[in-house]
Design an enzyme around this catalytic site. Sequence first.
Site, PDB file in Angstrom:
ATOM      1  CG  ASN A 253      -0.188  -0.078   2.512  1.00  0.00           C
ATOM      2  OD1 ASN A 253       0.452   0.887   2.882  1.00  0.00           O
ATOM      3  ND2 ASN A 253      -0.226  -1.218   3.201  1.00  0.00           N
TER       4      ASN A 253
ATOM      5  CG  ASP B 183      -6.974  -5.425   5.438  1.00  0.00           C
ATOM      6  OD1 ASP B 183      -6.768  -5.357   6.663  1.00  0.00           O
ATOM      7  OD2 ASP B 183      -7.251  -4.433   4.730  1.00  0.00           O
TER       8      ASP B 183
ATOM      9  CE  LYS C 257      11.395 -10.644 -12.109  1.00  0.00           C
ATOM     10  NZ  LYS C 257      12.140  -9.741 -12.953  1.00  0.00           N
TER      11      LYS C 257
ATOM     12  N   PRO D  43      -4.362 -12.184  10.079  1.00  0.00           N
ATOM     13  CG  PRO D  43      -3.299 -13.628  11.564  1.00  0.00           C
ATOM     14  CD  PRO D  43      -3.233 -13.102  10.161  1.00  0.00           C
ATOM     15  CG  ASP D  44      -7.465  -6.488  12.955  1.00  0.00           C
ATOM     16  OD1 ASP D  44      -6.789  -5.859  13.794  1.00  0.00           O
ATOM     17  OD2 ASP D  44      -8.208  -5.937  12.120  1.00  0.00           O
TER      18      ASP D  44
ATOM     19  CG  PHE E 136      -4.015   5.724  12.526  1.00  0.00           C
ATOM     20  CD1 PHE E 136      -3.408   5.722  13.779  1.00  0.00           C
ATOM     21  CD2 PHE E 136      -3.883   6.853  11.733  1.00  0.00           C
ATOM     22  CE1 PHE E 136      -2.698   6.827  14.229  1.00  0.00           C
ATOM     23  CE2 PHE E 136      -3.175   7.968  12.174  1.00  0.00           C
ATOM     24  CZ  PHE E 136      -2.587   7.954  13.418  1.00  0.00           C
TER      25      PHE E 136
ATOM     26  CE  LYS F 276     -12.309  -0.287   9.794  1.00  0.00           C
ATOM     27  NZ  LYS F 276     -11.530   0.323   8.741  1.00  0.00           N
TER      28      LYS F 276
ATOM     29  CE  LYS G 193      -9.966  -3.152  13.243  1.00  0.00           C
ATOM     30  NZ  LYS G 193      -8.904  -3.463  12.297  1.00  0.00           N
TER      31      LYS G 193
HETATM   32  O1  C5P Z   1      -9.868  -2.735   9.695  1.00  0.00           O
HETATM   33  P1  C5P Z   1      -8.825  -1.794   9.237  1.00  0.00           P
HETATM   34  O2  C5P Z   1      -7.687  -2.448   8.526  1.00  0.00           O
HETATM   35  O3  C5P Z   1      -9.318  -0.592   8.509  1.00  0.00           O
HETATM   36  O4  C5P Z   1      -8.270  -1.207  10.633  1.00  0.00           O
HETATM   37  C1  C5P Z   1      -7.191  -0.361  10.674  1.00  0.00           C
HETATM   38  C2  C5P Z   1      -6.470  -0.536  11.988  1.00  0.00           C
HETATM   39  O5  C5P Z   1      -6.219  -1.923  12.200  1.00  0.00           O
HETATM   40  C3  C5P Z   1      -5.119   0.123  11.973  1.00  0.00           C
HETATM   41  O6  C5P Z   1      -4.814   0.560  13.278  1.00  0.00           O
HETATM   42  C4  C5P Z   1      -4.212  -1.012  11.517  1.00  0.00           C
HETATM   43  O7  C5P Z   1      -2.880  -0.796  11.943  1.00  0.00           O
HETATM   44  C5  C5P Z   1      -4.839  -2.207  12.193  1.00  0.00           C
HETATM   45  N1  C5P Z   1      -4.656  -3.500  11.494  1.00  0.00           N
HETATM   46  C6  C5P Z   1      -4.024  -4.529  12.149  1.00  0.00           C
HETATM   47  N2  C5P Z   1      -3.846  -5.736  11.543  1.00  0.00           N
HETATM   48  C7  C5P Z   1      -4.298  -5.948  10.298  1.00  0.00           C
HETATM   49  C8  C5P Z   1      -4.964  -4.912   9.604  1.00  0.00           C
HETATM   50  C9  C5P Z   1      -5.126  -3.696  10.232  1.00  0.00           C
HETATM   51  O8  C5P Z   1      -3.595  -4.341  13.293  1.00  0.00           O
HETATM   52  N3  C5P Z   1      -4.101  -7.124   9.727  1.00  0.00           N
END
Ligand code: C5P
Length: 426
Positions: free
Chosen positions: A235, A307, A317, A333-334, A352, A366, A370
């Site tokens: 990104n 994500d 390559k 995983p988040d 964020f 969120k 979270k």
């Molecule tokens: O759900 P979203 O990706 O928009 O949420 C953003 C927040 O979640 C940010 O603080 C980002 O650093 C965190 N995040 C995370 N792990 C992920 C994706 C996002 O901790 N895999």
Amino acid sequence: MQNSIPNLSSILGRQVLIGVGGGIAAYKICELVSALAKAGAEVRVILTGSAQQFITPLTFATLSRHPAFTDQDFWQPTHGRPLHIQLGEWAEVLVIAPLTAQTLGKLAHGLADNLLTNTVLASTCPVLLAPAMNRKMWQQIAVQRNWQQVLTDPRFHGIAPRVGMLACDVPNQLPDQDLNSWQQVAGRMAEPEQIRAQVESLLHTQGQRDLTNYHLLLSAGGTREYFDPVRFIGNPSTGKMGIALATAAVHRGARVTFVHGPIHPELMATLPPVAAVAITSAAEMHQTMLQHFAQANIIIMAAAVADVRPQDCHTEKLPKRSLPSSLALEPIPDIVAELGKLKQPHQKLIGFAAQTGNILAPALRKLEEKQLDAIVANPIDQPQAGFGSETNQAIFLDRQGRNWEINRCSKLQLAHHLFDFLSSLS
Ligand code: C5P
């Protein structure tokens, strides 16, 4: 509920004392003095004896709209209070730029033999140091020792020299190995606008270190999910917002652990003294955040974490003809949601939410899902906000329903706004 938000944008009437050392970068300080004076700051300038070999007091007097001071003024008999005492008490922030090896050595040892160094000892305000010198001089063990030594004093803040061409370089005569080191070894003074941003940050703190007992664990930049050694899902995050948060936190006295994805070296050079851990993938960030989590009492997840990632990563390559027409992806995983589950009562967790369109509703969801204490809803579809830009805008939300709307400002100002918001987090 919208609470009152302190105005950070104005440096009108703020008292900035600038000490100019004897280096060729002295000419760049004209730009700094001019910019601060135009923005309405009260600026006073002290020139060391060797600074006057490069530039005249008249130049600074004209730009600052006030006589500039030299050692001649210091040694004048006075009927009032000594000049260094008056200037030391007057200054809200003292900047020394360019900082020479000589002045650095004096500061590291508490020595004072001229107006500038006496004023440093007669003052208590934050001091911002911007060294500039030949890169071999900067690399000397004694110089590095003095630099580390001076930064152990919480009053002193360093803005380290950058890599780049120096006035003492002769580019087309440089042997190869020097050309190499030219790109790697610093010596060049930080640019005037970078110094100015740090001055504004220190004016905001007013020397107060309200985060002194805090250990901030901060994630920054973007992650990369490779499917062969050169191709990845990523990104546009540059890490600028993260560096601004680290700078504001350090200026306010916090200890910072900075976990970051790939950041351009020139930008990394602007990072203040923090413990930095470089990672590349979300999995590495996940592991590193878990490793440092227990020691932190504020955790800000400013990183743009992927994500999803490709299910397979090839070690070689892939030739163009073998590139798949579609990629099989798996969710990542988040990290922040997992930290939310591990969070202890003494820890504050902030996320964020980079959003397009309506930023409020998804950010509120969120915040809840979270288990965050606060969230920064960050529009990335507005001009000069979000990824890579110098400025940003946001809405801060917390679980008590507080809601601060921050109009477009520098990322450093936004970072200070966020720490102000967090300081009243219940
Ligand atoms: O759900 P979203 O990706 O928009 O949420 C953003 C927040 O979640 C940010 O603080 C980002 O650093 C965190 N995040 C995370 N792990 C992920 C994706 C996002 O901790 N895999």
